[in-house]
Write a protein that holds these residues in place. Structure first.
Motif, PDB file in Angstrom:
ATOM      1  N   TRP A  92     -20.909 135.251 -69.768  1.00  0.00           N
ATOM      2  CA  TRP A  92     -20.016 135.005 -68.630  1.00  0.00           C
ATOM      3  C   TRP A  92     -18.562 135.381 -68.940  1.00  0.00           C
ATOM      4  O   TRP A  92     -17.949 136.149 -68.172  1.00  0.00           O
ATOM      5  CB  TRP A  92     -20.152 133.546 -68.218  1.00  0.00           C
ATOM      6  CG  TRP A  92     -19.180 133.038 -67.219  1.00  0.00           C
ATOM      7  CD1 TRP A  92     -18.863 133.601 -66.020  1.00  0.00           C
ATOM      8  CD2 TRP A  92     -18.395 131.842 -67.324  1.00  0.00           C
ATOM      9  NE1 TRP A  92     -17.931 132.817 -65.369  1.00  0.00           N
ATOM     10  CE2 TRP A  92     -17.623 131.733 -66.147  1.00  0.00           C
ATOM     11  CE3 TRP A  92     -18.285 130.837 -68.286  1.00  0.00           C
ATOM     12  CZ2 TRP A  92     -16.749 130.664 -65.919  1.00  0.00           C
ATOM     13  CZ3 TRP A  92     -17.426 129.780 -68.067  1.00  0.00           C
ATOM     14  CH2 TRP A  92     -16.661 129.706 -66.895  1.00  0.00           C
ATOM     15  N   LEU A  97     -15.158 137.152 -66.789  1.00  0.00           N
ATOM     16  CA  LEU A  97     -13.793 136.632 -66.862  1.00  0.00           C
ATOM     17  C   LEU A  97     -12.797 137.609 -67.482  1.00  0.00           C
ATOM     18  O   LEU A  97     -11.690 137.783 -66.966  1.00  0.00           O
ATOM     19  CB  LEU A  97     -13.769 135.315 -67.657  1.00  0.00           C
ATOM     20  CG  LEU A  97     -14.692 134.187 -67.196  1.00  0.00           C
ATOM     21  CD1 LEU A  97     -14.443 132.942 -68.044  1.00  0.00           C
ATOM     22  CD2 LEU A  97     -14.508 133.882 -65.717  1.00  0.00           C
ATOM     23  N   VAL A 163     -10.483 128.329 -67.619  1.00  0.00           N
ATOM     24  CA  VAL A 163     -10.832 128.790 -66.276  1.00  0.00           C
ATOM     25  C   VAL A 163     -11.544 127.696 -65.497  1.00  0.00           C
ATOM     26  O   VAL A 163     -11.294 127.487 -64.306  1.00  0.00           O
ATOM     27  CB  VAL A 163     -11.701 130.058 -66.355  1.00  0.00           C
ATOM     28  CG1 VAL A 163     -12.211 130.465 -64.978  1.00  0.00           C
ATOM     29  CG2 VAL A 163     -10.900 131.206 -66.981  1.00  0.00           C
ATOM     30  N   PHE A 167     -10.417 125.912 -61.981  1.00  0.00           N
ATOM     31  CA  PHE A 167     -11.377 125.753 -60.884  1.00  0.00           C
ATOM     32  C   PHE A 167     -11.435 124.284 -60.449  1.00  0.00           C
ATOM     33  O   PHE A 167     -11.484 123.976 -59.252  1.00  0.00           O
ATOM     34  CB  PHE A 167     -12.750 126.239 -61.344  1.00  0.00           C
ATOM     35  CG  PHE A 167     -13.821 126.201 -60.284  1.00  0.00           C
ATOM     36  CD1 PHE A 167     -13.539 126.437 -58.944  1.00  0.00           C
ATOM     37  CD2 PHE A 167     -15.152 125.967 -60.641  1.00  0.00           C
ATOM     38  CE1 PHE A 167     -14.537 126.416 -57.979  1.00  0.00           C
ATOM     39  CE2 PHE A 167     -16.155 125.944 -59.690  1.00  0.00           C
ATOM     40  CZ  PHE A 167     -15.855 126.163 -58.356  1.00  0.00           C
ATOM     41  N   VAL A 244     -20.387 125.233 -62.886  1.00  0.00           N
ATOM     42  CA  VAL A 244     -19.871 126.152 -63.905  1.00  0.00           C
ATOM     43  C   VAL A 244     -20.952 126.334 -64.964  1.00  0.00           C
ATOM     44  O   VAL A 244     -21.279 125.393 -65.687  1.00  0.00           O
ATOM     45  CB  VAL A 244     -18.590 125.630 -64.569  1.00  0.00           C
ATOM     46  CG1 VAL A 244     -17.998 126.703 -65.489  1.00  0.00           C
ATOM     47  CG2 VAL A 244     -17.562 125.194 -63.536  1.00  0.00           C
ATOM     48  N   GLU A 306     -20.914 136.410 -59.633  1.00  0.00           N
ATOM     49  CA  GLU A 306     -20.001 135.672 -60.493  1.00  0.00           C
ATOM     50  C   GLU A 306     -18.600 136.295 -60.477  1.00  0.00           C
ATOM     51  O   GLU A 306     -17.596 135.578 -60.475  1.00  0.00           O
ATOM     52  CB  GLU A 306     -20.543 135.649 -61.928  1.00  0.00           C
ATOM     53  CG  GLU A 306     -21.725 134.747 -62.133  1.00  0.00           C
ATOM     54  CD  GLU A 306     -21.324 133.285 -62.238  1.00  0.00           C
ATOM     55  OE1 GLU A 306     -21.068 132.810 -63.360  1.00  0.00           O
ATOM     56  OE2 GLU A 306     -21.242 132.621 -61.187  1.00  0.00           O
ATOM     57  N   LYS A 309     -16.804 135.307 -57.402  1.00  0.00           N
ATOM     58  CA  LYS A 309     -16.412 133.893 -57.425  1.00  0.00           C
ATOM     59  C   LYS A 309     -15.188 133.662 -58.310  1.00  0.00           C
ATOM     60  O   LYS A 309     -14.241 132.976 -57.895  1.00  0.00           O
ATOM     61  CB  LYS A 309     -17.581 133.037 -57.937  1.00  0.00           C
ATOM     62  CG  LYS A 309     -17.232 131.569 -58.163  1.00  0.00           C
ATOM     63  CD  LYS A 309     -18.430 130.781 -58.680  1.00  0.00           C
ATOM     64  CE  LYS A 309     -18.077 129.327 -58.959  1.00  0.00           C
ATOM     65  NZ  LYS A 309     -19.259 128.533 -59.407  1.00  0.00           N
ATOM     66  N   TRP A 310     -15.203 134.236 -59.531  1.00  0.00           N
ATOM     67  CA  TRP A 310     -14.216 133.846 -60.527  1.00  0.00           C
ATOM     68  C   TRP A 310     -12.939 134.674 -60.531  1.00  0.00           C
ATOM     69  O   TRP A 310     -11.872 134.156 -60.873  1.00  0.00           O
ATOM     70  CB  TRP A 310     -14.855 133.868 -61.922  1.00  0.00           C
ATOM     71  CG  TRP A 310     -15.888 132.792 -62.090  1.00  0.00           C
ATOM     72  CD1 TRP A 310     -17.246 132.942 -62.112  1.00  0.00           C
ATOM     73  CD2 TRP A 310     -15.647 131.389 -62.214  1.00  0.00           C
ATOM     74  NE1 TRP A 310     -17.861 131.727 -62.251  1.00  0.00           N
ATOM     75  CE2 TRP A 310     -16.902 130.755 -62.319  1.00  0.00           C
ATOM     76  CE3 TRP A 310     -14.492 130.607 -62.256  1.00  0.00           C
ATOM     77  CZ2 TRP A 310     -17.034 129.381 -62.443  1.00  0.00           C
ATOM     78  CZ3 TRP A 310     -14.616 129.238 -62.393  1.00  0.00           C
ATOM     79  CH2 TRP A 310     -15.876 128.637 -62.490  1.00  0.00           C
ATOM     80  N   TRP A 311     -13.000 135.949 -60.177  1.00  0.00           N
ATOM     81  CA  TRP A 311     -11.783 136.765 -60.222  1.00  0.00           C
ATOM     82  C   TRP A 311     -10.678 136.229 -59.327  1.00  0.00           C
ATOM     83  O   TRP A 311      -9.518 136.158 -59.759  1.00  0.00           O
ATOM     84  CB  TRP A 311     -12.116 138.209 -59.875  1.00  0.00           C
ATOM     85  CG  TRP A 311     -12.669 138.999 -61.017  1.00  0.00           C
ATOM     86  CD1 TRP A 311     -13.266 138.503 -62.145  1.00  0.00           C
ATOM     87  CD2 TRP A 311     -12.669 140.417 -61.161  1.00  0.00           C
ATOM     88  NE1 TRP A 311     -13.661 139.523 -62.963  1.00  0.00           N
ATOM     89  CE2 TRP A 311     -13.307 140.713 -62.394  1.00  0.00           C
ATOM     90  CE3 TRP A 311     -12.218 141.460 -60.368  1.00  0.00           C
ATOM     91  CZ2 TRP A 311     -13.487 142.015 -62.844  1.00  0.00           C
ATOM     92  CZ3 TRP A 311     -12.392 142.767 -60.818  1.00  0.00           C
ATOM     93  CH2 TRP A 311     -13.009 143.038 -62.033  1.00  0.00           C
ATOM     94  N   ILE A 314      -9.022 133.226 -61.072  1.00  0.00           N
ATOM     95  CA  ILE A 314      -8.203 133.626 -62.230  1.00  0.00           C
ATOM     96  C   ILE A 314      -6.887 134.257 -61.758  1.00  0.00           C
ATOM     97  O   ILE A 314      -5.810 133.942 -62.264  1.00  0.00           O
ATOM     98  CB  ILE A 314      -8.989 134.617 -63.123  1.00  0.00           C
ATOM     99  CG1 ILE A 314     -10.166 133.898 -63.765  1.00  0.00           C
ATOM    100  CG2 ILE A 314      -8.075 135.240 -64.169  1.00  0.00           C
ATOM    101  CD1 ILE A 314     -11.148 134.822 -64.452  1.00  0.00           C
TER     102      ILE A 314
END
Length: 322
Positions: A92, A97, A163, A167, A244, A306, A309-311, A314
């Motif tokens: 991940w 990330l 991270v 979140f 997560v 993913e 969702k995460w970019w 961040i």
């Protein structure tokens, strides 16, 4: 005469390429683990390498290439020959990330071919034993009442724990201070000593403290963990959707032949079906992905989801590599 010669050369080259793919693997395969020996990624890599030896009929050699938050090892595989003899045990942070945090000389999505998801573990939201809140909702209320006074240990800027903490702030409307450490171990030591209020840590490393009753916890997954069945999920604790997972998967360089990817995928699937492998992974806190998610297509789709969702999380928090 030159046209027939070119045609013959092309046919010969194609036949040789086809023969190479058919006999793959004809020699040992290297699996790059982008961290030093002894960590969780290394352990998972060695379990998979042992298991894949039988289905492939060749040894799978682990090569630890650490540095730059895993980017050196991943970059090495991105530049490797696309012949199936160099794999990356990615994760991940490495394949989702880091691309939003670092200026990388490769593209984690477009410079690799997916082989298969392997396993994942949730993170735990844990608080020191002396923390006033009794459960997760109490913790959120307590954090809201005193913004920027509580502290959360992280394993460094841009890491999984950092991270996940960002979140958590976004999901709950809370604010607290991040305290970076050189790894989660020192952060856990300060948490147990009462010098840090909370952490969001990998289940494998924090579950022993939960069992010992030295911390309070909630698990960031849809279902309870077999390793800590008494720990409620965030959904049960009142924070639905705060999921997560730290997951691992295998990729190969872009343009690797589909026939080679198919053989590697079969080896992974057979390995993950082995009861001994399943137990070894469970013993280190890993939960194997269901069979229907062990396809190259499923890994590609999962990585894309993913990333989506995460970019934004961040970038909204302006997390940059130190």
């Amino acid at each position: 005469m030159w046209k027939p010669l070119i045609a013959v050369a092309f046919i010969a080259s194609s036949a040789a390429g086809s023969a190479t793919a058919q006999v793959y693997p004809a020699r040992p395969v290297t699996m790059v683990v982008p961290f030093a020996a002894g960590g969780s990624s290394d352990t998972i890599g060695r379990i998979m390498a042992d298991g894949m030896r039988g289905p492939l009929g060749q040894s799978v050699i682990i090569e630890n290439v650490g540095g730059a938050s895993g980017n050196i090892g991943v970059g090495r595989v991105a530049r490797a020959a696309p012949d199936g003899y160099t794999l990356i045990l990615g994760s991940w942070p490495m394949h989702v990330l880091n691309a939003a945090i670092f200026a990388l000389p490769y593209d984690p999505q477009n410079d690799f071919e997916p082989v298969s998801l392997i396993a994942a573990q949730p993170l735990l939201v844990i608080g020191k034993k002396a923390l006033p809140p009794k459960d997760l909702m109490d913790l959120i209320a307590w954090l809201k009442a005193s913004p920027y006074t509580a502290t959360q240990a992280t394993a460094g800027a841009g890491g999984a724990s950092h991270v996940a903490g960002v979140f958590f702030q976004k999901a709950t409307g809370t604010r607290f201070q991040f305290v970076p450490y050189r790894g989660s171990g020192p952060g856990m030591q300060d948490l147990l000593a009462g010098q840090i209020d909370m952490m969001i840590d990998l289940a494998a490393s924090s579950t022993p403290q939960v069992r010992a009753g030295t911390v309070k916890a909630a698990i960031t997954a849809k279902s309870r963990s077999a390793a800590a069945p008494d720990v409620p999920t965030v959904d049960e604790a009142g924070l639905p959707g705060f999921h997560v997972l730290s997951w691992h998967a295998i990729w190969v360089p872009k343009a690797t032949p589909k026939s080679v990817i198919a053989k590697l995928n079969t080896a992974v699937v057979e390995t993950l079906a082995d009861p001994a492998v399943r137990k070894r992974l469970a013993d280190v806190g890993q939960e194997i992905f269901p069979r229907e998610q062990q396809t190259p297509e499923a890994l590609g789709a999962y990585q894309s989801t993913e990333t989506e969702k995460w970019w934004p999380i961040i970038r909204d928090a302006n997390i940059k590599a130190e």
